[in-house]
Design an enzyme around this catalytic site. Structure first.
Site, short mmCIF file in Angstrom:
data_model
loop_
_atom_site.label_atom_id
_atom_site.label_comp_id
_atom_site.label_asym_id
_atom_site.label_seq_id
_atom_site.Cartn_x
_atom_site.Cartn_y
_atom_site.Cartn_z
N GLY A 14 -4.66 28.13 1.79
CA GLY A 14 -4.33 26.97 0.99
C GLY A 14 -4.96 27.11 -0.38
CE1 TYR A 15 -3.26 30.27 -4.01
CE2 TYR A 15 -1.88 29.52 -2.21
CZ TYR A 15 -2.36 30.53 -3.00
OH TYR A 15 -1.94 31.81 -2.78
CB ILE A 16 -9.31 24.53 -3.63
CG1 ILE A 16 -9.62 24.76 -2.15
CG2 ILE A 16 -10.22 23.46 -4.22
CD1 ILE A 16 -10.97 25.35 -1.89
#
Length: 162
Positions: free
Chosen positions: A37-39
């Site tokens: 996932g991308y923060i």
């Protein structure tokens, strides 16, 4: 640290693209399941968290100016529990699930990512290079080159499958 890679499209259900040569499957030497996932993701910078097996990594990536396919990439192993919490609580949704297959072709390691969930039907191959000028023997199973196409940046896949 820099990453120099080229990317090729093997299949894309959303774009009705299916490369005819699936012989890449015959050459797989190892496979792992990845959840990422991308923060933070912007046009030119991303902060990604990724887990596979009992390992987890935090990665910061940004393209290097005036290059075709070179990026700065800094990757750090982090506790699996921290990564799991980041994926659940901090990562932009939806997150990405894929199986990564490793193949050796012409002495280079190729990675084929087979996506699931919101991106089911997408298959991408990539190869990391020593320099942008490095000549490679592209396997017959590698489809259309999509290096630099933002539609196939992992950080954009959460958007295109909505």
């Amino acid at each position: 640290m820099v990453e120099i890679e080229r990317k090729f499209l093997l299949a894309d259900k959303l774009k009705n693209f299916k490369h005819r040569d699936n012989t890449w499957k015959e050459h797989v030497i190892k496979s792992i399941d990845i959840h990422q996932g991308y923060i933070y993701s912007a046009k030119n910078k991303v902060v990604r968290v990724r887990t596979y097996g009992d390992h987890a990594y935090l990665t910061i990536k940004a393209p290097q100016k005036d290059t075709k396919f070179t990026s700065y990439e800094y990757e750090y192993e982090i506790p699996l529990e921290d990564a799991t919490e980041m994926l659940e609580n901090l990562a932009e949704k939806p997150t990405i699930n894929k199986t990564r297959h490793f193949i050796i072709h012409d002495k280079l390691e190729w990675i084929v990512d087979e996506f699931f969930g919101n991106n089911a039907g997408l298959i991408l191959a990539e190869v990391e290079l020593e320099s942008e000028q490095e000549q490679i023997n592209i396997p017959t199973w590698a489809g259309q080159e999509v290096t630099g196409d933002p539609n196939y940046f992992n950080s954009n896949l959460k958007e295109r499958a909505k």
